[in-house]
Design a protein around this motif. Structure first.
Motif, PDB file in Angstrom:
ATOM      1  N   MET A   1       0.701  -1.105   0.080  1.00 10.17           N
ATOM      2  CA  MET A   1       0.138  -0.112   0.044  1.00 10.17           C
ATOM      3  C   MET A   1       0.843   1.458  -0.139  1.00 10.17           C
ATOM      4  SD  MET A   1      -3.441   0.934   2.540  1.00 10.17           S
ATOM      5  CE  MET A   1      -3.938  -0.942   2.399  1.00 10.17           C
ATOM      6  N   ALA A   2       0.171   2.395  -0.760  1.00 13.29           N
ATOM      7  CA  ALA A   2       1.273   3.543  -0.700  1.00 13.29           C
ATOM      8  C   ALA A   2       1.538   4.121   0.543  1.00 13.29           C
ATOM      9  CB  ALA A   2       0.320   4.426  -1.725  1.00 13.29           C
ATOM     10  N   GLU A   3       2.659   4.945   0.649  1.00 19.41           N
ATOM     11  CA  GLU A   3       2.913   5.437   1.867  1.00 19.41           C
ATOM     12  C   GLU A   3       2.032   6.301   2.710  1.00 19.41           C
ATOM     13  OE1 GLU A   3       6.407   8.731   2.843  1.00 19.41           O
ATOM     14  OE2 GLU A   3       6.693   7.333   1.259  1.00 19.41           O
ATOM     15  N   ASN A   4       1.214   7.211   2.007  1.00 14.98           N
ATOM     16  CA  ASN A   4       0.496   8.042   2.591  1.00 14.98           C
ATOM     17  C   ASN A   4      -0.777   7.325   2.631  1.00 14.98           C
ATOM     18  OD1 ASN A   4       2.130  10.197   2.814  1.00 14.98           O
ATOM     19  ND2 ASN A   4       2.454  10.495   0.821  1.00 14.98           N
ATOM     20  N   LEU A   5      -1.316   6.383   2.128  1.00 15.34           N
ATOM     21  CA  LEU A   5      -2.528   5.489   2.081  1.00 15.34           C
ATOM     22  C   LEU A   5      -2.857   4.708   3.770  1.00 15.34           C
ATOM     23  CD1 LEU A   5      -4.664   5.658   0.092  1.00 15.34           C
ATOM     24  CD2 LEU A   5      -4.007   3.491  -0.557  1.00 15.34           C
ATOM     25  N   GLN A   6      -3.861   4.966   4.195  1.00 17.10           N
ATOM     26  CA  GLN A   6      -4.125   4.464   5.391  1.00 17.10           C
ATOM     27  C   GLN A   6      -5.175   3.466   5.303  1.00 17.10           C
ATOM     28  OE1 GLN A   6      -4.855   7.103   8.487  1.00 17.10           O
ATOM     29  NE2 GLN A   6      -3.519   8.690   7.845  1.00 17.10           N
ATOM     30  N   GLU A   7      -5.158   2.486   6.231  1.00 19.27           N
ATOM     31  CA  GLU A   7      -6.069   1.314   6.095  1.00 19.27           C
ATOM     32  C   GLU A   7      -7.049   1.708   7.433  1.00 19.27           C
ATOM     33  OE1 GLU A   7      -7.607  -2.318   4.919  1.00 19.27           O
ATOM     34  OE2 GLU A   7      -5.904  -1.432   4.019  1.00 19.27           O
ATOM     35  N   PHE A   8      -8.435   1.920   6.977  1.00 14.70           N
ATOM     36  CA  PHE A   8      -9.370   2.211   7.943  1.00 14.70           C
ATOM     37  C   PHE A   8     -10.058   0.432   8.203  1.00 14.70           C
ATOM     38  CE2 PHE A   8      -9.345   6.347   5.865  1.00 14.70           C
ATOM     39  CZ  PHE A   8      -8.649   6.986   6.774  1.00 14.70           C
ATOM     40  N   THR A   9     -10.558   0.503   9.559  1.00 20.48           N
ATOM     41  CA  THR A   9     -10.981  -0.818   9.913  1.00 20.48           C
ATOM     42  C   THR A   9     -12.414  -0.664  10.823  1.00 20.48           C
ATOM     43  OG1 THR A   9      -9.844  -0.863  12.085  1.00 20.48           O
ATOM     44  CG2 THR A   9      -8.826  -2.051   9.991  1.00 20.48           C
ATOM     45  N   ASP A  10     -13.053  -1.421  10.919  1.00 18.01           N
ATOM     46  CA  ASP A  10     -14.073  -1.308  12.126  1.00 18.01           C
ATOM     47  C   ASP A  10     -13.651  -0.853  13.384  1.00 18.01           C
ATOM     48  OD1 ASP A  10     -16.109  -2.364  10.391  1.00 18.01           O
ATOM     49  OD2 ASP A  10     -16.055  -4.341  11.297  1.00 18.01           O
ATOM     50  N   ALA A  11     -12.481  -1.268  13.801  1.00 17.83           N
ATOM     51  CA  ALA A  11     -11.959  -0.846  15.070  1.00 17.83           C
ATOM     52  C   ALA A  11     -11.308   0.777  15.144  1.00 17.83           C
ATOM     53  CB  ALA A  11     -10.799  -1.733  15.316  1.00 17.83           C
ATOM     54  N   ASN A  12     -10.847   1.226  14.017  1.00 16.09           N
ATOM     55  CA  ASN A  12     -10.295   2.477  13.867  1.00 16.09           C
ATOM     56  C   ASN A  12     -11.155   3.471  13.350  1.00 16.09           C
ATOM     57  OD1 ASN A  12      -9.644   2.524  11.262  1.00 16.09           O
ATOM     58  ND2 ASN A  12      -7.361   1.983  11.719  1.00 16.09           N
ATOM     59  N   PHE A  13     -12.078   3.072  12.749  1.00 14.10           N
ATOM     60  CA  PHE A  13     -13.077   4.166  11.737  1.00 14.10           C
ATOM     61  C   PHE A  13     -13.324   5.469  12.518  1.00 14.10           C
ATOM     62  CE2 PHE A  13     -16.308   5.645   9.159  1.00 14.10           C
ATOM     63  CZ  PHE A  13     -15.845   5.441   8.053  1.00 14.10           C
ATOM     64  N   ASP A  14     -13.745   5.169  13.723  1.00 16.77           N
ATOM     65  CA  ASP A  14     -14.465   6.470  14.578  1.00 16.77           C
ATOM     66  C   ASP A  14     -13.207   7.348  14.776  1.00 16.77           C
ATOM     67  OD1 ASP A  14     -16.556   7.480  15.926  1.00 16.77           O
ATOM     68  OD2 ASP A  14     -15.461   7.174  17.791  1.00 16.77           O
ATOM     69  N   ALA A  15     -12.095   6.722  15.585  1.00 13.04           N
ATOM     70  CA  ALA A  15     -11.027   7.544  15.795  1.00 13.04           C
ATOM     71  C   ALA A  15     -10.432   8.196  14.841  1.00 13.04           C
ATOM     72  CB  ALA A  15      -9.931   6.701  16.786  1.00 13.04           C
ATOM     73  N   ASP A  16     -10.193   7.338  13.569  1.00 15.52           N
ATOM     74  CA  ASP A  16      -9.102   7.872  12.459  1.00 15.52           C
ATOM     75  C   ASP A  16     -10.010   8.746  11.331  1.00 15.52           C
ATOM     76  OD1 ASP A  16      -7.240   6.637  13.736  1.00 15.52           O
ATOM     77  OD2 ASP A  16      -6.744   5.216  12.231  1.00 15.52           O
ATOM     78  N   VAL A  17     -11.198   8.486  11.272  1.00 17.55           N
ATOM     79  CA  VAL A  17     -12.292   9.161  10.384  1.00 17.55           C
ATOM     80  C   VAL A  17     -13.084  10.251  10.707  1.00 17.55           C
ATOM     81  CG1 VAL A  17     -13.657   8.844   8.388  1.00 17.55           C
ATOM     82  CG2 VAL A  17     -11.943   7.162   8.485  1.00 17.55           C
ATOM     83  N   LEU A  18     -13.883   9.818  11.817  1.00 14.34           N
ATOM     84  CA  LEU A  18     -14.896  10.457  12.207  1.00 14.34           C
ATOM     85  C   LEU A  18     -14.453  11.613  13.177  1.00 14.34           C
ATOM     86  CD1 LEU A  18     -17.984   8.007  12.793  1.00 14.34           C
ATOM     87  CD2 LEU A  18     -17.351   9.456  10.769  1.00 14.34           C
ATOM     88  N   LYS A  19     -13.305  11.248  13.875  1.00 20.51           N
ATOM     89  CA  LYS A  19     -12.750  12.409  14.897  1.00 20.51           C
ATOM     90  C   LYS A  19     -11.617  12.784  14.306  1.00 20.51           C
ATOM     91  CE  LYS A  19     -15.009  10.549  18.943  1.00 20.51           C
ATOM     92  NZ  LYS A  19     -14.744   9.177  19.604  1.00 20.51           N
ATOM     93  N   SER A  20     -11.264  12.739  13.052  1.00 18.97           N
ATOM     94  CA  SER A  20     -10.299  13.475  12.364  1.00 18.97           C
ATOM     95  C   SER A  20     -10.414  14.957  12.209  1.00 18.97           C
ATOM     96  CB  SER A  20     -10.091  12.934  10.828  1.00 18.97           C
ATOM     97  OG  SER A  20      -8.976  13.586   9.968  1.00 18.97           O
ATOM     98  N   SER A  21      -9.171  15.806  12.484  1.00 14.79           N
ATOM     99  CA  SER A  21      -9.291  17.156  12.441  1.00 14.79           C
ATOM    100  C   SER A  21      -9.398  17.629  11.131  1.00 14.79           C
ATOM    101  CB  SER A  21      -8.072  17.843  13.074  1.00 14.79           C
ATOM    102  OG  SER A  21      -6.834  17.369  12.802  1.00 14.79           O
ATOM    103  N   GLU A  22      -8.755  16.829  10.129  1.00 15.02           N
ATOM    104  CA  GLU A  22      -8.714  17.045   8.841  1.00 15.02           C
ATOM    105  C   GLU A  22      -9.590  16.302   7.940  1.00 15.02           C
ATOM    106  OE1 GLU A  22      -4.384  16.589   7.838  1.00 15.02           O
ATOM    107  OE2 GLU A  22      -4.756  14.250   8.217  1.00 15.02           O
ATOM    108  N   PRO A  23     -10.021  16.644   6.639  1.00 10.63           N
ATOM    109  CA  PRO A  23     -10.907  15.883   5.687  1.00 10.63           C
ATOM    110  C   PRO A  23     -10.518  14.567   5.603  1.00 10.63           C
ATOM    111  CG  PRO A  23     -10.696  17.978   5.016  1.00 10.63           C
ATOM    112  CD  PRO A  23      -9.564  17.970   5.762  1.00 10.63           C
ATOM    113  N   VAL A  24     -11.379  13.565   5.532  1.00 11.58           N
ATOM    114  CA  VAL A  24     -10.814  12.086   5.196  1.00 11.58           C
ATOM    115  C   VAL A  24     -11.573  11.507   4.042  1.00 11.58           C
ATOM    116  CG1 VAL A  24     -10.544   9.738   6.090  1.00 11.58           C
ATOM    117  CG2 VAL A  24     -10.468  11.892   7.409  1.00 11.58           C
ATOM    118  N   LEU A  25     -10.848  11.058   3.043  1.00 10.79           N
ATOM    119  CA  LEU A  25     -11.325  10.452   1.898  1.00 10.79           C
ATOM    120  C   LEU A  25     -11.288   8.921   2.180  1.00 10.79           C
ATOM    121  CD1 LEU A  25     -12.425  11.161  -1.184  1.00 10.79           C
ATOM    122  CD2 LEU A  25     -10.436  10.317  -1.862  1.00 10.79           C
TER     123      LEU A  25
END
Length: 109
Positions: A1-25
């Motif tokens: 996977m590319a260096e700046n590409l993240q893996e979102f999961t059921d476990a981290n979606f809330d913290a990494d996507v919904l609570k992110s201070s920056e926009p998330v695609l």
């Protein structure tokens, strides 16, 4: 996977996507999906180009069914843009890169 590409999961979606201070695609995909594989290089390019401005990552719908079901993902690829914990844009299918550039520029502009 590319260096700046993240893996979102059921476990981290809330913290990494919904609570992110920056926009998330978020790219909802699966390994067996042909159009998903066609879209992957575009998503990887965007992750590099928007590093530091937009968080970009993928959700494997086979492995993270709770998150996919929670957002009503019935067709993949589905790409959603989140800002301040809310989904602000969505596209189903694999449009050209320019479509995503417009989505992202509107979120960071």
């Amino acid at each position: 996977m590319a260096e700046n590409l993240q893996e979102f999961t059921d476990a981290n979606f809330d913290a990494d996507v919904l609570k992110s201070s920056e926009p998330v695609l978020v790219d909802f995909w699966a390994p067996w999906c042909g159009p998903c594989r066609m879209l992957m290089p575009t998503i990887e390019e965007l992750a590099g180009e928007y590093a530091g401005k937009v968080k970009i990552g993928k959700v494997n719908t086979d492995e993270n069914q709770q998150t996919a079901a929670g957002y009503g993902i019935t067709s993949i690829p589905t790409v959603m843009l989140f800002k301040d914990g809310e989904m602000v844009d969505k596209v189903v299918g694999a449009p050209p890169k320019e479509h995503f550039v417009k989505m992202l520029d509107s979120a960071v502009g």
